[in-house]
Design an enzyme around this catalytic site. Structure first.
Site, short mmCIF file in Angstrom:
data_model
loop_
_atom_site.label_atom_id
_atom_site.label_comp_id
_atom_site.label_asym_id
_atom_site.label_seq_id
_atom_site.Cartn_x
_atom_site.Cartn_y
_atom_site.Cartn_z
N ALA A 107 0.65 -1.42 0.20
CA ALA A 107 0.17 -0.09 -0.08
C ALA A 107 0.86 1.25 0.14
CB ALA A 107 -0.69 -0.18 0.93
N GLU B 209 5.68 0.07 -13.82
CA GLU B 209 4.94 1.27 -13.04
C GLU B 209 5.27 2.78 -14.33
OE1 GLU B 209 5.78 4.35 -11.46
OE2 GLU B 209 7.39 3.16 -10.05
N LEU C 211 5.47 6.17 -13.17
CA LEU C 211 4.30 7.10 -12.72
C LEU C 211 5.57 7.84 -12.76
CD1 LEU C 211 2.19 5.52 -10.19
CD2 LEU C 211 1.82 5.91 -12.43
N LYS D 22 11.94 -1.07 -18.38
CA LYS D 22 11.67 -0.01 -17.32
C LYS D 22 12.61 0.18 -16.61
CE LYS D 22 10.22 1.84 -13.40
NZ LYS D 22 9.42 2.67 -13.18
N LEU D 23 14.00 -0.53 -15.88
CA LEU D 23 15.19 0.14 -15.80
C LEU D 23 15.67 1.60 -16.74
CD1 LEU D 23 16.86 -2.77 -15.17
CD2 LEU D 23 15.25 -1.36 -13.84
N CYS E 269 13.14 6.18 -7.44
CA CYS E 269 13.43 5.03 -8.73
C CYS E 269 14.72 5.90 -9.42
CB CYS E 269 12.87 4.86 -9.91
SG CYS E 269 10.52 4.16 -9.37
N GLN F 25 18.31 5.58 -8.74
CA GLN F 25 18.97 6.02 -8.78
C GLN F 25 19.19 3.90 -8.42
OE1 GLN F 25 21.63 7.98 -5.20
NE2 GLN F 25 22.54 5.93 -5.17
N LYS F 26 18.35 3.93 -8.04
CA LYS F 26 17.76 1.92 -7.72
C LYS F 26 17.71 1.56 -8.77
CE LYS F 26 13.64 0.17 -6.97
NZ LYS F 26 12.61 0.02 -6.33
N PHE G 40 11.84 14.93 -1.89
CA PHE G 40 13.07 14.90 -3.63
C PHE G 40 11.94 15.43 -4.88
CE2 PHE G 40 10.67 11.88 -5.32
CZ PHE G 40 10.54 11.22 -6.24
N ARG H 222 12.22 9.42 -0.81
CA ARG H 222 13.90 8.66 -0.67
C ARG H 222 14.41 9.39 -1.51
NH1 ARG H 222 9.59 4.06 -2.09
NH2 ARG H 222 8.52 5.34 -3.16
#
Length: 465
Positions: free
Chosen positions: A12, A163, A165, A222-223, A278, A280-281, A340, A348
């Site tokens: 969630a 996603e 977003l 996505k990446l 997202c 950096q990860k 951020f 994050r």
């Protein structure tokens, strides 16, 4: 194509909550249940005061208000929801590993694996399982092998539905998506599963925006999408450092190259650096995958985007220190913004965290004001770095709820999030309350240099001398 009556989403958070709210609002005949083992978070989603939702997104509370209790439910009864749903979205956190092999680069998939094991244990009927978290390539096959070795005689189809977003515009991004990507097996049952999920998005999106691919392509797209966007930010930030030394103005450079239709104007805003869960990860994931296949040059290339981003944050902190006569010890520095980016309460990888850390190392006294981020979140972000004790963090850094209180007797203000309200402040009043000379370091290029200097500020804007 199967008829869908019930959807369950495990997780969630920033993806699960908004995505499922929009699906519920667009598909009134489908019951959508969002589950999480975190009781406090579920309580926030169910709070009668919609300002207390755990995720802040413009437009989200209106959608929740319309659908919650009708066909949108938030609960901790994970097993019941899994049992009843035909489609299960996995939308749990996949942080970068902080331990073991791949530490600092690979994604930590323990939450995803726990989900898969739980689904395998409970499912008594065939299910479509959709990975919605940002995951490294090959996760679908890991989920598949867990689910297929359960012995309940249940058939699972695994789909990748990443996603795209952007936080702060998530609701609009869902309602008016550029594209929805659905990856699955190229078998008859895989195709049927892809069509079933496509039919849900087709409630509100034109067919041509719903793209079907194989699983690998979907996961890697996505990446790569995030890596390309982050690479643009790091590229323009690299040039911002050059502008500050040469009297060029980064806004003029951005405008000049942004009008080139091959380049385009998006993601060319110089700033104190990119953050968020997202970019950096995902780049670190790409780096890790490339290295694991022996593609060291590819890994080095993408790693440089992260190195550039870290440099931009470090450069900003060092500029504050050198401008304040090479010492910030005991000086009061106000941070406007901790999230951020604007219009979200997500912190994050926020640039503010590392800049605060660098200034606290120099014994600065920091006061933070952010319109949507809580004090407990800010302290948790600092404590996570383990640079100093939680007690020290609380002694050196204060969080306030009134920006005008914050600036009294401050040596400097650092603008670290581009909240619109900062532009509307009475900067004359702020100037009066600050110690002189009054310094403003604009890490988001939010204000006008001419106007700020006319009001008396020593004003430094990233990307111009």
């Amino acid at each position: 194509m199967k008829k869908v009556n019930k959807i369950c989403c495990i997780g969630a958070g920033y993806v699960g909550g908004p995505t499922m709210s929009v699906i519920a609002s667009q598909c009134p005949e489908i019951t959508v249940t969002v589950v999480d083992i975190n009781q406090a978070r579920i309580d926030q989603w169910n709070d009668s005061n919609l300002d207390n939702l755990p995720v802040y997104e413009p437009g989200l509370k209106e959608i929740v208000e319309k659908t919650r209790g009708k066909n949108l439910f938030f609960t901790t009864e994970v097993d019941k929801a899994i049992d009843e749903a035909e489609i299960i979205f996995i939308s749990v956190n996949t942080p970068t590993k902080t331990y073991g092999k791949g530490k600092g680069q690979a994604a930590d998939l323990k939450f995803v694996e726990l989900c898969a094991r739980n689904i395998a244990k409970i499912a008594k009927t065939d299910k479509i399982v959709v990975e919605k978290s940002t995951l490294p390539v090959r996760t679908a096959s890991a989920i598949k092998s867990i689910l297929e070795n359960t012995g309940n005689g249940v058939k699972f189809e695994i789909l990748s539905n990443p996603e795209f977003l952007a936080e702060g515009t998530a609701v609009d991004d869902l309602l008016n998506a550029d594209r929805v990507l659905i990856g699955g097996d190229e078998t008859p049952s895989g195709q049927e599963a892809k069509d079933t999920l496509s039919s849900i998005y087709a409630h509100w999106l034109p067919k041509e925006r719903i793209l079907q691919t194989n699983v690998w392509s979907s996961e890697l797209s996505k990446l790569v999408a995030n890596a390309f966007l982050a690479q643009r930010v790091s590229s323009i930030n690299a040039i911002s450092a050059l502008c500050e030394r040469t009297d060029a103005n980064i806004a003029e450079v951005s405008r000049a190259i942004g009008t080139d239709s091959r380049i385009g104007s998006k993601f060319l805003n110089a700033s104190v650096g990119f953050g968020g869960s997202c970019f950096q990860k995902d780049i670190l994931n790409l780096v890790y995958i490339s290295r694991s296949f022996g593609l060291d040059e590819v890994a080095d290339y993408w790693e440089q985007v992260i190195i550039m981003n870290d440099y931009q944050k470090r450069r900003f902190a060092e500029n504050i220190i050198s401008t304040l006569y090479n010492t910030v010890s005991g000086k009061k520095i106000v941070f406007f913004g901790w999230a951020f980016k604007k219009d979200t309460n997500d912190t994050r990888e926020s640039a503010a965290i590392n800049i605060a850390d660098a200034l606290l190392e120099e014994k600065a006294e920091i006061v933070v004001y952010d319109p949507k981020v809580s004090a407990e979140r800010i302290y948790a972000d600092l404590d996570y770095l383990e640079t100093r004790s939680p007690e020290e963090n609380r002694k050196l850094l204060t969080v306030v709820t009134d920006p005008m209180d914050a600036v009294k007797d401050a040596h400097a203000i650092a603008i670290l999030t581009e909240w619109d309200e900062f532009k509307a402040y009475s900067w004359e009043t702020i100037f009066e309350k600050m110690l002189k000379p009054a310094f403003v370091f604009d890490g988001r290029r939010l204000l006008s240099q001419q106007e700020m200097e006319a009001k008396g500020f020593q004003y430094y804007k990233i990307g111009q001398s």
